[in-house]
Design a protein around this motif. Structure first.
Motif, mmCIF file in Angstrom:
data_model
loop_
_atom_site.group_PDB
_atom_site.id
_atom_site.type_symbol
_atom_site.label_atom_id
_atom_site.label_comp_id
_atom_site.label_asym_id
_atom_site.label_seq_id
_atom_site.Cartn_x
_atom_site.Cartn_y
_atom_site.Cartn_z
ATOM 1 N N ALA A 13 69.856 57.106 -19.339
ATOM 2 C CA ALA A 13 69.851 58.072 -21.139
ATOM 3 C C ALA A 13 71.451 58.563 -21.955
ATOM 4 C CB ALA A 13 68.487 58.575 -21.384
ATOM 5 N N GLU A 14 71.748 59.199 -21.069
ATOM 6 C CA GLU A 14 73.212 60.028 -21.612
ATOM 7 C C GLU A 14 74.091 59.111 -21.801
ATOM 8 O OE1 GLU A 14 74.466 62.324 -18.587
ATOM 9 O OE2 GLU A 14 71.638 63.402 -18.568
ATOM 10 N N THR A 15 74.754 58.053 -20.957
ATOM 11 C CA THR A 15 75.108 56.513 -21.642
ATOM 12 C C THR A 15 74.941 55.591 -22.386
ATOM 13 O OG1 THR A 15 75.778 56.320 -18.766
ATOM 14 C CG2 THR A 15 76.423 54.343 -19.921
ATOM 15 N N ILE A 16 73.432 55.239 -22.870
ATOM 16 C CA ILE A 16 73.521 55.461 -24.012
ATOM 17 C C ILE A 16 73.381 55.646 -25.104
ATOM 18 C CG2 ILE A 16 71.271 53.978 -24.991
ATOM 19 C CD1 ILE A 16 70.135 53.193 -22.313
ATOM 20 N N ALA A 17 73.046 57.138 -25.264
ATOM 21 C CA ALA A 17 73.508 57.795 -26.033
ATOM 22 C C ALA A 17 74.987 57.994 -26.136
ATOM 23 C CB ALA A 17 73.069 59.661 -25.806
ATOM 24 N N LYS A 56 66.968 62.805 -24.560
ATOM 25 C CA LYS A 56 65.105 63.703 -23.779
ATOM 26 C C LYS A 56 65.208 61.698 -23.921
ATOM 27 C CE LYS A 56 64.542 67.122 -23.594
ATOM 28 N NZ LYS A 56 64.721 67.405 -22.143
ATOM 29 N N ALA A 57 65.164 61.194 -22.648
ATOM 30 C CA ALA A 57 64.584 59.514 -22.272
ATOM 31 C C ALA A 57 62.899 59.735 -22.042
ATOM 32 C CB ALA A 57 65.238 59.423 -21.182
ATOM 33 N N ARG A 58 61.843 58.853 -22.723
ATOM 34 C CA ARG A 58 60.897 58.937 -22.246
ATOM 35 C C ARG A 58 59.694 57.821 -23.032
ATOM 36 N NH1 ARG A 58 62.799 63.055 -20.184
ATOM 37 N NH2 ARG A 58 60.732 65.155 -20.153
ATOM 38 N N ASN A 59 59.211 57.225 -22.318
ATOM 39 C CA ASN A 59 58.763 56.053 -22.623
ATOM 40 C C ASN A 59 58.277 55.983 -24.227
ATOM 41 O OD1 ASN A 59 58.842 55.020 -20.192
ATOM 42 N ND2 ASN A 59 57.137 56.379 -19.325
ATOM 43 N N SER A 60 57.856 56.906 -24.638
ATOM 44 C CA SER A 60 57.317 56.498 -26.397
ATOM 45 C C SER A 60 58.175 58.001 -27.162
ATOM 46 C CB SER A 60 56.189 57.042 -26.952
ATOM 47 O OG SER A 60 55.431 58.198 -26.377
ATOM 48 N N ALA A 61 58.596 58.004 -28.540
ATOM 49 C CA ALA A 61 59.015 58.672 -29.362
ATOM 50 C C ALA A 61 58.038 60.315 -29.211
ATOM 51 C CB ALA A 61 59.288 57.980 -30.709
ATOM 52 N N GLU A 62 56.384 60.155 -29.112
ATOM 53 C CA GLU A 62 55.865 61.339 -28.863
ATOM 54 C C GLU A 62 56.479 61.595 -27.470
ATOM 55 O OE1 GLU A 62 54.969 57.704 -29.208
ATOM 56 O OE2 GLU A 62 54.339 58.324 -31.729
ATOM 57 N N ALA A 63 55.971 61.253 -26.922
ATOM 58 C CA ALA A 63 56.560 62.064 -25.471
ATOM 59 C C ALA A 63 57.564 62.849 -25.195
ATOM 60 C CB ALA A 63 56.673 61.153 -24.640
ATOM 61 N N ALA A 64 58.986 61.866 -26.295
ATOM 62 C CA ALA A 64 60.288 62.407 -26.064
ATOM 63 C C ALA A 64 60.126 63.821 -27.226
ATOM 64 C CB ALA A 64 60.969 61.398 -26.947
ATOM 65 N N GLY A 65 59.545 64.165 -28.317
ATOM 66 C CA GLY A 65 59.560 64.969 -28.879
ATOM 67 C C GLY A 65 58.829 66.258 -28.269
ATOM 68 N N LEU A 99 68.796 63.223 -29.223
ATOM 69 C CA LEU A 99 68.713 62.285 -29.125
ATOM 70 C C LEU A 99 67.709 61.923 -28.137
ATOM 71 C CD1 LEU A 99 72.202 60.224 -29.774
ATOM 72 C CD2 LEU A 99 70.602 59.654 -28.480
ATOM 73 N N PHE A 100 66.837 60.932 -28.731
ATOM 74 C CA PHE A 100 65.600 60.437 -28.202
ATOM 75 C C PHE A 100 65.994 58.922 -28.123
ATOM 76 C CE2 PHE A 100 62.593 63.265 -30.194
ATOM 77 C CZ PHE A 100 63.146 64.679 -29.893
ATOM 78 N N VAL A 101 65.659 58.412 -26.425
ATOM 79 C CA VAL A 101 66.432 57.256 -26.086
ATOM 80 C C VAL A 101 64.903 56.854 -25.608
ATOM 81 C CG1 VAL A 101 67.394 55.986 -23.974
ATOM 82 C CG2 VAL A 101 68.457 57.879 -25.643
ATOM 83 N N VAL A 102 64.100 55.902 -26.537
ATOM 84 C CA VAL A 102 62.914 55.915 -25.782
ATOM 85 C C VAL A 102 62.700 53.629 -25.918
ATOM 86 C CG1 VAL A 102 60.507 54.915 -27.074
ATOM 87 C CG2 VAL A 102 61.434 56.983 -27.797
ATOM 88 N N PRO A 103 62.325 53.363 -24.162
ATOM 89 C CA PRO A 103 62.696 51.553 -24.731
ATOM 90 C C PRO A 103 62.189 50.492 -26.037
ATOM 91 C CG PRO A 103 61.649 52.726 -22.517
ATOM 92 C CD PRO A 103 61.458 54.016 -23.605
ATOM 93 N N GLY A 104 62.984 49.722 -25.472
ATOM 94 C CA GLY A 104 62.803 48.990 -26.869
ATOM 95 C C GLY A 104 62.928 49.544 -27.723
ATOM 96 N N ARG A 105 63.230 50.172 -29.014
ATOM 97 C CA ARG A 105 64.003 51.146 -29.799
ATOM 98 C C ARG A 105 65.479 51.507 -29.964
ATOM 99 N NH1 ARG A 105 59.311 54.523 -32.089
ATOM 100 N NH2 ARG A 105 57.770 52.989 -32.345
ATOM 101 N N LEU A 106 65.818 51.457 -30.814
ATOM 102 C CA LEU A 106 67.147 52.118 -31.269
ATOM 103 C C LEU A 106 67.524 53.744 -30.558
ATOM 104 C CD1 LEU A 106 68.385 50.551 -34.048
ATOM 105 C CD2 LEU A 106 69.691 50.612 -32.078
#
Length: 116
Positions: A13-17, A56-65, A99-106
């Motif tokens: 996630a940090e690399t993606i960020a 923060k890398a999570r499976n959903s934007a809500e979980a990341a928040g 910066l939130f990293v969620v699968p399938g989303r920017l």
């Protein structure tokens, strides 16, 4: 998820960020910058702004928040305060971003998330 898997997921996630921030015009100054009392995932600069970024890398934007709580932000703020002299110059604006990293989303970049 095991600790090893979580660590790998966090590093990915940090690399993606980092790549996302670079594409937005940021220069990465450091990754996993440590200071007594805390750690900052990414330190980045764009112009006169130095951002200390919590990823923060999570499976959903809500979980990341939900993963970005006041306690974690306080640790980032402490580390940022101690690291600022290393990365900021006179006249720079310093802020803490997330910066939130969620699968399938920017990735989602939230600016200035810590108000003290």
């Amino acid at each position: 998820m095991s600790r090893q898997q979580a660590e790998r997921r966090g590093r990915t996630a940090e690399t993606i960020a980092c790549w996302y921030l670079r594409l937005k015009g940021w220069r990465i100054l450091a990754r996993r910058a440590r200071a007594p009392g805390g750690e900052v995932d990414i330190v980045a600069r764009r112009g006169r702004i130095v951002a200390f970024v919590e990823v923060k890398a999570r499976n959903s934007a809500e979980a990341a928040g939900f993963a970005l709580d006041r306690h974690r932000l306080r640790r980032v703020a402490i580390a940022a305060e101690r690291l600022a002299q290393r990365f900021a110059r006179d006249g720079d604006s310093i802020r803490i971003d997330a910066l939130f990293v969620v699968p399938g989303r920017l990735p989602r970049h939230l600016q200035d998330v810590w108000q003290g």
